[in-house]
Each structure stands twice: as C-alpha cells, then as structure tokens.
Enzyme design. Structure first.
Site, PDB file in Angstrom:
ATOM      1  N   HIS A  49       0.820  -1.202   0.000  1.00  0.00           N
ATOM      2  CA  HIS A  49       0.000   0.000   0.000  1.00  0.00           C
ATOM      3  C   HIS A  49       0.861   1.262   0.000  1.00  0.00           C
ATOM      4  O   HIS A  49       0.493   2.272  -0.605  1.00  0.00           O
ATOM      5  CB  HIS A  49      -0.921  -0.015   1.224  1.00  0.00           C
ATOM      6  N   TYR A  52       4.373   0.492  -3.169  1.00  0.00           N
ATOM      7  CA  TYR A  52       4.098   0.187  -4.568  1.00  0.00           C
ATOM      8  C   TYR A  52       5.149  -0.770  -5.141  1.00  0.00           C
ATOM      9  O   TYR A  52       5.570  -0.652  -6.293  1.00  0.00           O
ATOM     10  CB  TYR A  52       4.034   1.472  -5.408  1.00  0.00           C
ATOM     11  N   LYS A  91      -7.034  14.099  -6.409  1.00  0.00           N
ATOM     12  CA  LYS A  91      -6.510  12.739  -6.280  1.00  0.00           C
ATOM     13  C   LYS A  91      -7.669  11.786  -6.000  1.00  0.00           C
ATOM     14  O   LYS A  91      -8.709  12.186  -5.463  1.00  0.00           O
ATOM     15  CB  LYS A  91      -5.485  12.657  -5.141  1.00  0.00           C
ATOM     16  N   HIS A  95     -10.305   2.726  -0.481  1.00  0.00           N
ATOM     17  CA  HIS A  95     -10.508   2.267   0.892  1.00  0.00           C
ATOM     18  C   HIS A  95     -11.345   0.986   0.837  1.00  0.00           C
ATOM     19  O   HIS A  95     -12.372   0.844   1.497  1.00  0.00           O
ATOM     20  CB  HIS A  95     -11.178   3.344   1.755  1.00  0.00           C
ATOM     21  N   ASN A  96     -10.844   0.045   0.040  1.00  0.00           N
ATOM     22  CA  ASN A  96     -11.605  -1.154  -0.287  1.00  0.00           C
ATOM     23  C   ASN A  96     -11.720  -2.127   0.879  1.00  0.00           C
ATOM     24  O   ASN A  96     -12.828  -2.519   1.272  1.00  0.00           O
ATOM     25  CB  ASN A  96     -10.956  -1.867  -1.473  1.00  0.00           C
ATOM     26  N   ASP A 117      -5.666  14.664   1.861  1.00  0.00           N
ATOM     27  CA  ASP A 117      -4.638  14.680   0.817  1.00  0.00           C
ATOM     28  C   ASP A 117      -4.702  15.967   0.012  1.00  0.00           C
ATOM     29  O   ASP A 117      -3.669  16.493  -0.424  1.00  0.00           O
ATOM     30  CB  ASP A 117      -4.817  13.490  -0.128  1.00  0.00           C
ATOM     31  N   ASP A 268      -0.273  14.695   5.531  1.00  0.00           N
ATOM     32  CA  ASP A 268      -1.397  13.998   6.165  1.00  0.00           C
ATOM     33  C   ASP A 268      -0.905  12.730   6.843  1.00  0.00           C
ATOM     34  O   ASP A 268      -0.052  12.024   6.314  1.00  0.00           O
ATOM     35  CB  ASP A 268      -2.425  13.658   5.073  1.00  0.00           C
ATOM     36  N   ASN A 531      -3.327   5.973  -7.095  1.00  0.00           N
ATOM     37  CA  ASN A 531      -3.253   4.985  -6.037  1.00  0.00           C
ATOM     38  C   ASN A 531      -3.318   3.607  -6.681  1.00  0.00           C
ATOM     39  O   ASN A 531      -3.986   3.419  -7.696  1.00  0.00           O
ATOM     40  CB  ASN A 531      -4.434   5.198  -5.074  1.00  0.00           C
TER      41      ASN A 531
END
Length: 735
Positions: A49, A52, A91, A95-96, A117, A268, A531
């Site tokens: 996460h 990458y 952006k 948030h799956n 963000d 953030d 993302n």
C-alpha cells in the site's frame, strides 16, 4: 533500546507481511536484529500500500507531465494550472478492504483521507466523487455493504460541507468477497501557494495537530495489502474511525495557517500514520527526524511506541514549521480547539530516532525506509484474446422496446438517485450539474468558469482485454468531460486488482497500465496522481480488473456548458462517430443474451481525439443544445438518458442498411456522442464532413415517448418507472 519480540522471529516477520528475503535486507541495512517497533516501521513502509513494490516499475511508464501540470505523482495530490492565478488539486484513493470489513466507517474514513490529501496541498476542497463496485445483488452481503458504504460517504461529506457531485456504482459477482470504494476529491488553491511534504530545515520543530491518537487502525496499511480469507471479520479492529466535525476544524485551521508564512512542510497522517508521514517528510527533505512519542496527544492509556507509530487514527496532520512561527501556529490550532504538540525536531543525521519513556525505541536510516523498499518485476501472463463477435452472432431480442426497459432497469444502468440523494451535492452553492449526467460541473467561485469532474472504468472490458480496457477507461473519462464542453486537463487513477503474485492478475495490471499510458499520451491527458490497490480478492478469487480513472477538465464559459437533456421539441438528434454495432462484452450481451463473451470494442484514439475536439468546439460555438457521450448500452440507452433528463421524447430513425437493429441500437462502439441541434443539423453535418468526422441524423425530439423502436411507443413514464425503480426496491428488500 527496547527489544521486545515475544514470538519466534520467522513468525512475527510473516505476521508483519514481510518475506524472509525482505527481512534479510532489513538486517543488511541496519546491521542487527530490529526490535518490534522498528520491525513495525519497516513493515508499514515496505507494504504494498505504501511502497508500490509490485507496481512501481509499470507506473513509471505513465505520462505525468504537460505545460499545465504544476505537480505530478509523488506528493499528497496532483496539481494543474487552470489560469487566472488558480490551480486545481485532486486525487483518487481506495478504501476497499476497510469498507468490506466495516462499510460505514471504512467508506467514511476513505472520504476523510482523500480530503486531507487535497487540503494538505493548500487547496480548499470543492467537490467529492466516488466509484463504487459491489458484488451480485443476489449475494447475501451486498445490500448491507451498499447501505453501509453509501451511509458512510454521505455522513462524512455532508458533515464537512463538501458536495459529493457524482460517481459510479456497478455490480458484479467478482466483487462478492471484496467490494471497491474509491474516493476522489478536487480542490482549488492559489497556483503560487502549493504546499509540499519536504521538510529539511535542521532544528525546525515537528508539529502534531488534529485529533488524539488511539489504537484504531493499527496495521490498516498492512491489512490493505493482503487478500481476504475466512478471518475477515477478525480484522475489524484495523478499520479506522472518523470524525468529520473534527476534520472540518482541521481543514479550516490548516488553511488559516497556510495563509501565513509559517509552514516548511506538511503531510497527512494517512496510511501507516505517524510512521509514513515522518519518514516521507524527512526523506523528501534529505534530513533526519527525532521524535518524542511522550509528547504525542493520546486518547488511550499506556500506548506503546509500536502502537503510536502505527496507529491510523483519523483527522491528524504532521507539519514542520519555521521556529519563529510556533506561537502563531499554536494559537491558530488552539482557537479551533485542536491538539497542537511539538513532537520532534528536524536533524541532519539522516536517521529516524523514536523516543519514549526516556529510551530510544527506534533508530533507523530514513533513506532505506523510503527508497530501498523492494521493487518486484513480477512474472505476468498476457491475457488470452477473446474472439470478436459479429453483430449477427448475437441473438436479437423478441422486442427491442422490452430489451431497452430491461437494460435501463438493470443494476448497472438503473438510476442511482437513491445513492446521490443521500449526499449533499449542492452545499456551498457552486454545483452547476447535479449527479446523473456525463460529468459533474462546479463553478470556480467568483468567475464564469467551471471544473468538470468524472470517474470512469468498464471492468468487463478490462477483464476481456486489459489493454483495450485500459485505453477505454481513459477515453471515456475524456469523452465525459468533453460532453460538457470542458477541455480535459489531467487524470488521477485508482488501480484496483487482485493478487499481483499470480501471473494472470499481474498480466491484467500490466495490460491495463499499458492501455492507460497509450491513451493518456494520445489525448494529452497526463496522470498527475493516483493509487494502486492490490490483493483485492478472497480465497483466490480476484475482482475484475478495475483501473478507475478520475478526470478533471476546465470550462472557460459556463454559459456555453452542455447538458445531456434535450433542450426542446423539434430538434434534430445527430450521432457523432462511427457505428458498426459492436456487441462483444456489452451490457446487452450480458443482460439480454446472458453471456459475457467476446472482445470489447476497440478504441481508436485518433478517432477519439478527432471526434471529441469537434464536439467540444461545437459546444463552445453554441451550435449544439445538448450532448451525451455513448458508452454502456449504446445509442438507444443514450437517447433514453437524454429523454429522461428532459422529459421530452424522440422519434428514432431506422438502423442503416447492413447493421442489425439490435446491434445498431445497443452496440457499444467507442468515440461516439449524441448531440442536438435546433437548426436541423444541416450546418453541423456539413462541418463534420469537412472535418472527417462521421455524423448522421438518428432522431427528432418530440412528444413524451420514444417511437420508431419496434411496434409500439415507449412512454417516458414507463421508462422512468423502470429506470428509477430498481435500486430503491432492492434496498427495501426486493429481489
């Protein structure tokens, strides 16, 4: 230094999502065994996460620059210049996993995170959007997830006062065990006052602001990098809990401080909380950071260094400010009744030092945490090509009108009014187009200009042919912006896939990214933020590849903005673009013929550019009175959309010779728009011919029905009942 590790090293390393090779690399970097806090920090920074590690080599192939791009990927959000001293900041994030485990809080905190963000960059959020993918309506958990996710999105966005202006919601059995919740925010900022995360002024104070830290969300980032299995419910404590009222205070306090010359860097506290924010700020500033966790505001007792560093409690920011600005900053945040604490200093050591209870709890080099995360070139298989289906290979319906009613009431095409009426889409008073059109439009305050915003992807195309599906996702976003009259500027992506360690899944990812890149280059539509969300699967069953594309465009004159609804009766309806009647991987094929076979429609990017530029100019010249891009369901669904949006029917022309009626009406050929002209369309058709743009008259607006389809007219009342009825009925417990 604390060295509490109670379990055998191999077990605890595996529980932190690290492989044996990755752990060996950690040992090489630090020259010793890490303690538990240090292991947690490495785990957070090196999980999928945050690092990458499976996708980075492919993301680097995407186009990210253009003369109007101020900031591309790598910061909290991307930034484009929109003229007149302003920039658009935007952006999209996923948030799956949290939303599948705890749908209300998972979705709510997804909205909160993407808002942070954007305002971290110095922008005031002006619009939210979301892309939602749920399992089959017949699945036992789908109704519960829809209700929870929509409720969470609505409650957070409504409370903070940012309009949720549009999005997507589709259903497919591949999402039964793993729904997708992708949230997008767009903000506006002065183009010369963009804030970044780099913080390298030695001796400058590191400031914690916002809410107190608790134990919620620990291992949230790691959980987002693992596929589900039977223990899904046990992961509920990893889901964060949001407070939109506190976020509103944090937003206003940050923007107030940003109006002064106080901030060196700001970040953030999102995924991996204090760990990720501190490491990224120090890394981008080529510096070190010394943290004192005893100074961190805490809402729970006896929190360990490990918990404080990995907590993902919401509504928190980390910033580095100029030393002389400390008193001013403290006064602002205390005025807004938010915690403000000096928790550290910037150093020149290049190391992250974490102290608690008078002891050093972690001592790690910053650069390797960020820059030496493993990068994998995963093996991948190219997806097998599906055969093209000729229009004659697909069965025609018994009745074209009944087929339209079935399609327009199907879960993917049915009205999502039940969803968007739970969102305050008009708050702040700048929403110029409500949900339900091609793209949302919000006015740029104190101007006659607007931003158009869209979210698009067709996962069934991406499963059938990842490369063409990736191209199509970008092309459709470009078309949806164009259909309002906007000049497309840039995209943010949210790439949702299954387990990248499986070559077939990795092949889908590679194919889609290649398609995205080709389309973005051809359309001058750069990727400026995004993302990647991997491991979206349960017990080895992956979701359909879903590279959601969020697009933003600029409308220079809102008086020349197009809408999808017919403007009046007795207008000529013109189809722009070539139609062959492509039915492979179409909604008609799935919903009427009961098949998901066939190759998706090919995407001719030169035709997309040519046809889109022609349509956009016609809108700007005031020569068309309505415009709608064609995608799911084809021409007849597009005409029905326009009729329902206006309450005006149309008489549909017969299919041309050589194309079966059902293929002509329901084919999903790309690069197409439907526009209306009040002058009979003669000049428009002539200009299209000069420009080499295919165009033909397909209908005339009239009455309160669709006619020319089969043996009977279809009243708008019947259409509206079918279109509007499914989702409310389903959520009320219907089949």
């Amino acid at each position: 230094m604390s060295t509490t590790v109670e379990k055998p090293i191999p077990n605890i390393v595996a529980e932190h999502g690290l492989t044996a090779d990755e752990y060996a690399k950690i040992l090489e970097i630090i020259g010793r065994e890490p303690n538990l806090t240090e292991l947690g920090i490495f785990s957070a920074m090196w999980n999928e996460h945050c690092s990458y590690k499976s996708s980075r080599i492919w993301l680097k192939t995407l186009p990210t620059t253009a003369p109007w791009v101020i900031c591309g990927p790598g910061e909290n959000a991307g930034v484009v210049d929109i003229g007149e001293g302003l920039a658009a900041v935007f952006k999209m994030e996923s948030h799956n996993h949290p939303s599948f485990i705890e749908p209300h809080q998972g979705a709510a905190t997804g909205v909160g995170g993407i808002l942070r963000d954007v305002f971290t960059m110095g922008a005031r959020p002006v619009a939210n959007m979301n892309a939602l993918r749920f399992g089959s309506p017949n699945h036992e958990k789908t109704r519960y997830l829809v209700g929870g996710v929509v409720g969470g999105i609505g409650s957070y966005g409504n409370c903070i006062g940012v309009p949720t202006v549009g999005g997507e919601c589709t259903f497919h059995a591949s999402y039964n065990g793993n729904n997708l919740v992708n949230a997008m925010t767009v903000g506006l900022a002065p183009a010369d006052r963009i804030f970044y995360a780099a913080a390298g002024e030695v001796g400058a104070p590191v400031i914690y602001v916002g809410s107190k830290t608790g134990r919620d969300g620990i291992h949230g980032a790691s959980m987002a990098s693992a596929e589900f299995n039977e223990d899904t419910e046990e992961k509920r404590p990893t889901v964060q809990v949001g407070d939109p009222f506190t976020e509103k205070l944090l937003l206003e306090a940050c923007l107030e401080l940003m109006a002064t010359d106080s901030i060196i860097g700001i970040q953030d506290m999102g995924a991996a909380g204090l760990t990720c924010s501190s490491v990224e700020m120090a890394d981008k500033g080529d510096a070190g950071m010394d943290l004192d966790l005893d100074a961190v505001p805490q809402r729970e007792e006896a929190m360990s260094a490990y918990e404080l560093m990995l907590s993902e409690s919401q509504e928190r920011m980390l910033m580095v400010i100029k030393p002389e600005a400390e008193a001013r900053a403290r006064a602002i945040f205390e005025k807004w009744e938010l915690d403000f604490a000096v928790v550290g200093r910037i150093t020149d050591t290049g190391r992250l030092i974490v102290r608690k209870d008078g002891e050093v709890q972690a001592d790690l080099p910053v650069k390797p945490l960020s820059d030496e995360a493993p990068i994998y070139d995963r093996p991948w298989n190219e997806a097998a090509k599906r055969p093209n289906l000729a229009p004659g290979d697909v069965v025609a319906p018994n009745d074209l009108g009944d087929a339209l009613l079935t399609l327009i009431a199907s879960p993917d095409l049915a009205s999502k009014r039940w969803i968007w009426e739970q969102y305050d889409h008009l708050v702040r008073g700048h929403t110029m187009q409500r949900p339900g059109g091609d793209a949302a439009v919000v006015r740029i305050p104190d101007s006659d200009r607007g931003l158009a915003v869209t979210s698009d992807c067709t996962p069934r195309y991406c499963r059938a042919d990842p490369f063409e599906g990736g191209k199509q996702a970008v092309a459709e976003a470009w078309r949806n912006l164009t259909a309002t009259g906007a000049q497309p500027l840039a995209v943010t992506d949210c790439l949702n896939f299954g387990n990248p360690e499986r070559p077939d899944v990795m092949g889908e990812f590679v194919g889609c990214v290649k398609g995205l890149g080709e389309a973005c280059r051809a359309l001058d539509f750069p990727v400026i933020s995004g993302n990647v969300s991997l491991y979206n699967e349960t017990n080895g069953k992956a979701v359909q590849p879903t590279p959601n594309i969020g697009g933003v465009g600029l409308i220079d004159d809102l008086d020349r903005m197009a809408r999808i609804g017919f403007a009046g009766a007795d207008e000529t309806v013109v189809l722009i673009g070539e139609t062959t009647g492509h039915l492979g991987s179409s909604l008609y094929l799935r919903e009427i013929a009961g098949s998901e076979d066939g190759a998706p429609p090919p995407v001719d990017l030169a035709a997309e550019r040519r046809n889109g530029d022609f349509v956009r100019q016609a809108i700007r010249d005031g020569r068309v009175t309505a415009c709608h891009d064609l995608s799911d369901g084809g021409l007849l669904v597009g005409l029905a959309d326009m009729a329902l949006a206006s309450g005006i029917g149309c008489a549909v022309e017969p299919a041309p010779d050589g194309v079966p009626a059902h293929a002509w009406l329901f084919g999903e050929d790309q690069a197409r728009y439907v526009v209306t002209a009040a002058d009979g369309g003669t000049d428009l058709l002539a200009d299209a011919q000069k420009a080499g743009v295919p165009a033909r008259i397909v209908a005339q607006t009239t009455g309160d029905s669709l006619t020319g389809i089969g043996d009977r007219p279809i009243s708008l009342v019947a259409l509206r009942d079918a279109h509007e009825g499914w989702l409310p009925g389903y959520m009320a417990g219907g089949a």
